[in-house]
Scaffold this motif. Structure first.
Motif, mmCIF file in Angstrom:
data_model
loop_
_atom_site.group_PDB
_atom_site.id
_atom_site.type_symbol
_atom_site.label_atom_id
_atom_site.label_comp_id
_atom_site.label_asym_id
_atom_site.label_seq_id
_atom_site.Cartn_x
_atom_site.Cartn_y
_atom_site.Cartn_z
ATOM 1 N N PRO A 1 23.662 62.718 -50.111
ATOM 2 C CA PRO A 1 23.108 62.728 -51.463
ATOM 3 C C PRO A 1 21.583 62.751 -51.478
ATOM 4 O O PRO A 1 20.918 62.225 -50.576
ATOM 5 C CB PRO A 1 23.636 61.430 -52.066
ATOM 6 C CG PRO A 1 23.841 60.545 -50.893
ATOM 7 C CD PRO A 1 24.281 61.443 -49.780
ATOM 8 N N PHE A 2 21.052 63.359 -52.511
ATOM 9 C CA PHE A 2 19.620 63.395 -52.788
ATOM 10 C C PHE A 2 19.504 63.377 -54.302
ATOM 11 O O PHE A 2 20.196 64.138 -54.980
ATOM 12 C CB PHE A 2 18.980 64.661 -52.213
ATOM 13 C CG PHE A 2 17.500 64.709 -52.420
ATOM 14 C CD1 PHE A 2 16.646 64.162 -51.483
ATOM 15 C CD2 PHE A 2 16.953 65.299 -53.544
ATOM 16 C CE1 PHE A 2 15.275 64.201 -51.658
ATOM 17 C CE2 PHE A 2 15.586 65.342 -53.734
ATOM 18 C CZ PHE A 2 14.742 64.794 -52.789
ATOM 19 N N PHE A 3 18.681 62.498 -54.833
ATOM 20 C CA PHE A 3 18.589 62.345 -56.272
ATOM 21 C C PHE A 3 17.182 62.652 -56.764
ATOM 22 O O PHE A 3 16.209 62.133 -56.208
ATOM 23 C CB PHE A 3 18.955 60.920 -56.694
ATOM 24 C CG PHE A 3 20.356 60.522 -56.346
ATOM 25 C CD1 PHE A 3 21.399 60.829 -57.189
ATOM 26 C CD2 PHE A 3 20.634 59.847 -55.170
ATOM 27 C CE1 PHE A 3 22.700 60.462 -56.880
ATOM 28 C CE2 PHE A 3 21.914 59.467 -54.849
ATOM 29 C CZ PHE A 3 22.955 59.787 -55.705
ATOM 30 N N ASN A 4 17.083 63.467 -57.815
ATOM 31 C CA ASN A 4 15.825 63.647 -58.518
ATOM 32 C C ASN A 4 15.797 62.646 -59.656
ATOM 33 O O ASN A 4 16.806 62.413 -60.321
ATOM 34 C CB ASN A 4 15.716 65.062 -59.088
ATOM 35 C CG ASN A 4 15.458 66.085 -58.019
ATOM 36 O OD1 ASN A 4 14.548 65.923 -57.214
ATOM 37 N ND2 ASN A 4 16.252 67.141 -57.997
ATOM 38 N N ILE A 5 14.647 62.046 -59.881
ATOM 39 C CA ILE A 5 14.469 61.149 -61.016
ATOM 40 C C ILE A 5 13.849 61.994 -62.121
ATOM 41 O O ILE A 5 12.739 62.507 -61.960
ATOM 42 C CB ILE A 5 13.584 59.950 -60.645
ATOM 43 C CG1 ILE A 5 14.221 59.181 -59.499
ATOM 44 C CG2 ILE A 5 13.359 59.046 -61.849
ATOM 45 C CD1 ILE A 5 13.351 58.105 -58.902
ATOM 46 N N VAL A 6 14.586 62.170 -63.211
ATOM 47 C CA VAL A 6 14.189 63.110 -64.254
ATOM 48 C C VAL A 6 14.145 62.446 -65.619
ATOM 49 O O VAL A 6 14.861 61.490 -65.897
ATOM 50 C CB VAL A 6 15.142 64.323 -64.301
ATOM 51 C CG1 VAL A 6 15.068 65.118 -63.017
ATOM 52 C CG2 VAL A 6 16.562 63.910 -64.594
ATOM 53 N N ALA A 7 13.292 62.983 -66.484
ATOM 54 C CA ALA A 7 13.276 62.623 -67.893
ATOM 55 C C ALA A 7 14.115 63.683 -68.597
ATOM 56 O O ALA A 7 13.858 64.885 -68.455
ATOM 57 C CB ALA A 7 11.857 62.623 -68.437
ATOM 58 N N THR A 8 15.128 63.247 -69.330
ATOM 59 C CA THR A 8 16.060 64.181 -69.945
ATOM 60 C C THR A 8 16.553 63.643 -71.279
ATOM 61 O O THR A 8 16.429 62.451 -71.565
ATOM 62 C CB THR A 8 17.254 64.448 -69.009
ATOM 63 O OG1 THR A 8 18.094 65.428 -69.580
ATOM 64 C CG2 THR A 8 18.045 63.194 -68.740
ATOM 65 N N ASP A 9 17.115 64.515 -72.074
ATOM 66 C CA ASP A 9 17.762 64.111 -73.312
ATOM 67 C C ASP A 9 19.049 63.380 -72.941
ATOM 68 O O ASP A 9 19.754 63.800 -72.027
ATOM 69 C CB ASP A 9 18.070 65.346 -74.162
ATOM 70 C CG ASP A 9 18.520 64.995 -75.561
ATOM 71 O OD1 ASP A 9 19.346 64.064 -75.701
ATOM 72 O OD2 ASP A 9 18.065 65.638 -76.512
ATOM 73 N N SER A 10 19.355 62.319 -73.637
ATOM 74 C CA SER A 10 20.523 61.509 -73.286
ATOM 75 C C SER A 10 21.833 62.265 -73.464
ATOM 76 O O SER A 10 22.842 61.904 -72.876
ATOM 77 C CB SER A 10 20.548 60.234 -74.122
ATOM 78 O OG SER A 10 20.675 60.544 -75.491
ATOM 79 N N ARG A 11 21.834 63.342 -74.249
ATOM 80 C CA ARG A 11 23.058 64.095 -74.500
ATOM 81 C C ARG A 11 23.344 65.161 -73.448
ATOM 82 O O ARG A 11 24.444 65.699 -73.388
ATOM 83 C CB ARG A 11 22.998 64.757 -75.871
ATOM 84 C CG ARG A 11 22.923 63.742 -77.006
ATOM 85 C CD ARG A 11 22.584 64.409 -78.287
ATOM 86 N NE ARG A 11 21.200 64.901 -78.222
ATOM 87 C CZ ARG A 11 20.544 65.430 -79.243
ATOM 88 N NH1 ARG A 11 21.133 65.554 -80.412
ATOM 89 N NH2 ARG A 11 19.306 65.831 -79.112
ATOM 90 N N SER A 12 22.366 65.464 -72.602
ATOM 91 C CA SER A 12 22.577 66.502 -71.595
ATOM 92 C C SER A 12 23.341 65.946 -70.398
ATOM 93 O O SER A 12 23.389 64.744 -70.162
ATOM 94 C CB SER A 12 21.250 67.118 -71.149
ATOM 95 O OG SER A 12 20.425 66.152 -70.580
#
Length: 82
Positions: free
Chosen positions: A15-26
């Motif tokens: 696993p590799f995770f990006n920490i992103v700012a996103t809309d909660s509905r996406s």
């Protein structure tokens, strides 16, 4: 509402995770607004396991973004780099 959360990437069992700012509905791995950092739980000693842009994280939080439980735990426990 904007949420700062993990978006999974990487290969199967790596696993590799990006920490992103996103809309909660996406979707979890779907469209995002901005990449704030990354988290690599499989990082070796020579690699960085957690990198977060503290300036951008503070910007999103000042604009009302909420941290997910996991991201909040990572920010508190790890070193946040600018």
């Amino acid at each position: 509402m904007v949420v700062i959360r993990l978006a999974r990437g990487g290969a199967k069992k790596r696993p590799f995770f990006n920490i992103v700012a996103t809309d909660s509905r996406s979707r979890r791995d779907g469209r995002f607004i901005e990449r704030v950092g990354f988290y690599n739980p499989m990082a070796s000693e020579s690699e960085k396991g957690l990198v977060i842009n503290a300036e951008r994280l503070a910007y999103w939080q000042s604009n009302g973004a909420q941290l997910s439980e996991t991201v909040e735990r990572l920010v508190k426990g790890g070193k946040v780099s600018a």
